[in-house]
Design a protein around this motif. Structure first.
Motif, PDB file in Angstrom:
ATOM      1  N   THR A 193     -20.286  82.366 -53.921  1.00  0.00           N
ATOM      2  CA  THR A 193     -19.432  83.305 -53.200  1.00  0.00           C
ATOM      3  C   THR A 193     -18.212  82.519 -52.760  1.00  0.00           C
ATOM      4  N   PRO A 194     -17.237  83.154 -52.114  1.00  0.00           N
ATOM      5  CA  PRO A 194     -16.087  82.378 -51.628  1.00  0.00           C
ATOM      6  C   PRO A 194     -16.458  81.285 -50.632  1.00  0.00           C
ATOM      7  N   VAL A 195     -17.629  81.377 -50.010  1.00  0.00           N
ATOM      8  CA  VAL A 195     -18.016  80.411 -48.971  1.00  0.00           C
ATOM      9  C   VAL A 195     -19.186  79.534 -49.421  1.00  0.00           C
ATOM     10  N   THR A 196     -20.012  79.997 -50.336  1.00  0.00           N
ATOM     11  CA  THR A 196     -21.244  79.301 -50.691  1.00  0.00           C
ATOM     12  C   THR A 196     -21.334  79.050 -52.189  1.00  0.00           C
ATOM     13  N   ALA A 197     -22.274  78.181 -52.554  1.00  0.00           N
ATOM     14  CA  ALA A 197     -22.578  77.954 -53.968  1.00  0.00           C
ATOM     15  C   ALA A 197     -23.965  77.337 -54.084  1.00  0.00           C
TER      16      ALA A 197
ATOM     17  N   LEU B 202     -17.485  71.003 -53.822  1.00  0.00           N
ATOM     18  CA  LEU B 202     -17.429  72.467 -53.745  1.00  0.00           C
ATOM     19  C   LEU B 202     -17.401  72.939 -52.293  1.00  0.00           C
ATOM     20  N   ALA B 203     -18.209  72.309 -51.444  1.00  0.00           N
ATOM     21  CA  ALA B 203     -18.206  72.680 -50.033  1.00  0.00           C
ATOM     22  C   ALA B 203     -16.845  72.420 -49.399  1.00  0.00           C
ATOM     23  N   MET B 204     -16.220  71.299 -49.763  1.00  0.00           N
ATOM     24  CA  MET B 204     -14.909  70.959 -49.218  1.00  0.00           C
ATOM     25  C   MET B 204     -13.839  71.943 -49.714  1.00  0.00           C
TER      26      MET B 204
ATOM     27  N   ALA C 231     -10.337  76.579 -48.055  1.00  0.00           N
ATOM     28  CA  ALA C 231      -9.892  77.956 -48.312  1.00  0.00           C
ATOM     29  C   ALA C 231     -10.326  78.930 -47.231  1.00  0.00           C
ATOM     30  N   THR C 232     -11.515  78.760 -46.677  1.00  0.00           N
ATOM     31  CA  THR C 232     -12.071  79.758 -45.758  1.00  0.00           C
ATOM     32  C   THR C 232     -12.439  79.202 -44.385  1.00  0.00           C
TER      33      THR C 232
ATOM     34  N   SER D 255      -9.475  75.391 -38.492  1.00  0.00           N
ATOM     35  CA  SER D 255      -9.855  76.791 -38.318  1.00  0.00           C
ATOM     36  C   SER D 255     -10.232  77.100 -36.867  1.00  0.00           C
ATOM     37  N   PHE D 256     -10.413  76.060 -36.059  1.00  0.00           N
ATOM     38  CA  PHE D 256     -10.865  76.239 -34.689  1.00  0.00           C
ATOM     39  C   PHE D 256      -9.884  75.697 -33.647  1.00  0.00           C
TER      40      PHE D 256
END
Length: 384
Positions: free
Chosen positions: A87-91, A110-112, A117-118, A304-305
């Motif tokens: 998904t856009p957030v997971t793999a 992939l996580a990075m 992106a999200t 993001s925070f």
């Protein structure tokens, strides 16, 4: 971990080997075994950096274990890790029964990517094997300004749950790293047992005595003889009892906390990914079947925070406060996680990676078997 203290004349005195020599030796063996060239380079990089950081149990000393796995048919040296769900957030990544290092690098990358992106990325890997030190992958994120979290299920059954006589769990490591500004990243890399089993192997190679409390026998008594501990952990049937203790060591010292952390790691890295749980796997799979280990990777973008730079500045203040804490012994200042590894790396780049002479001889035999050059000769002279 730089020198081997005396142990009744049985110490295995280390030789110091330049990092480039260690890398070349790993590459030569992995290539001779038939591993893909790019995966060889990736695996060797992780293994050498692990040794440079002082984690002697998870670097070049693992070559004998990898050789045994390939000979038994467990290990696919021509593996091609691939994404099987995303998904856009997971793999989810299938490691294709290969060594864990290439699939783990892919997982954290992939996580990075997803975190950039999200804001957050979560990736699990299944159908894998041993991947080295978890801390390497967590540091990948902090080196790019992200927070990194890595966990892994384990193949070996060696840790005795609180109140149990026999081992059921593995060392189930956790690694976490966070970027600072003027300080080096905070980098935690720990087993959820009192020690990693491969550290016991290193102690045996060096002829050292174990710290009391790392390993218990079947009567819950501490084992300090490294050879006896290796017998308990690796050589005798598990039903005979004994093993590593969960973090905490005893129920009185809150071993239930280490037990709970180990379970958390397996749930995230093993159950979530669909990988195996070793006590079940050994009863349902053939000895030559892949280990099917699972890994967990998470990356978080602090931007993001917080506003740019705020997170790093606040973490700097925390780290500075810890470094400034008054030590019990002025000769032993308070450290922050990541300091020992950074100090070891700086020292070992200059002096070479210390390898027990017994380990060097084991690697020499691997080279003879694989018909590749032994590249660790004159190790002391070549490391400077």
């Amino acid at each position: 971990m730089e020198t081997a203290p005396s142990n009744g004349g049985q110490s295995s005195v280390p030789v110091h080997v330049a990092a480039d020599q260690v890398r070349a030796q790993i590459v030569a063996l992995l290539e001779a075994w038939g591993m893909d060239a790019q995966q060889v380079r990736d695996t060797a990089r992780v293994m050498v950096e692990t040794d440079l950081s002082g984690v002697d149990s998870h670097g070049i000393s693992m070559l004998m274990d990898y050789d045994q796995s390939r000979r038994s048919g467990k290990l696919n040296l021509r593996a091609k890790p691939r994404i099987v769900r995303q998904t856009p957030v997971t793999a989810v990544v299938d490691a294709d029964a290969g060594l864990g290092h290439p699939a783990a690098l892919m997982g954290m990358e992939l996580a990075m990517q997803r975190a950039r992106a999200t804001g957050v990325g979560v990736v699990v890997v299944r159908n894998s094997h041993h991947f080295g030190a978890a801390g390497y992958y967590a540091r990948m994120a902090s080196e790019q300004g992200l927070l990194g979290l890595c966990m892994s299920a384990t193949r070996t059954i060696n840790t005795v749950p609180t109140r149990a006589r026999v081992p059921v769990l593995g060392t189930n490591p956790i690694a976490f790293s966070a970027p600072a500004g003027r300080n080096r990243p905070f980098s935690l890399d720990m087993a959820t047992s009192s020690s990693a089993s491969n550290k016991v192997k290193v102690y045996e190679l060096r002829g050292d005595s174990l710290p009391a409390g790392w390993v218990l026998d079947e009567h819950a008594q501490p084992v300090t003889d490294a050879s006896q501990a290796m017998e308990i952990l690796f050589r005798r049937p598990k039903h005979m009892g004994g093993g590593l203790t969960p973090l905490g060591g005893t129920p009185q010292m809150a071993s239930h906390k280490g037990y709970g952390l180990a379970m958390m790691v397996h749930i995230l890295a093993g159950t979530l990914s669909g990988a195996s749980f070793s006590p079940i796997r050994v009863k349902t799979q053939r000895p030559e079947d892949p280990d099917n280990l699972g890994h967990f990777f998470c990356a978080i973008d602090p931007a993001s925070f917080r506003e740019e730079g705020e997170f790093e500045s606040d973490l700097d203040d925390v780290i500075d406060t810890l470094h400034a804490a008054e030590p019990v012994d002025p000769e032993l200042p308070v450290l922050v996680h990541g300091d020992p590894e950074a100090q070891a790396r700086e020292r070992r780049l200059k002096e070479g990676i210390p390898l027990a002479s017994s380990l060097v001889e084991k690697i020499r035999r691997l080279c003879l078997d694989a018909n590749v050059p032994f590249l660790l000769d004159n190790a002391c002279e070549n490391a400077s």
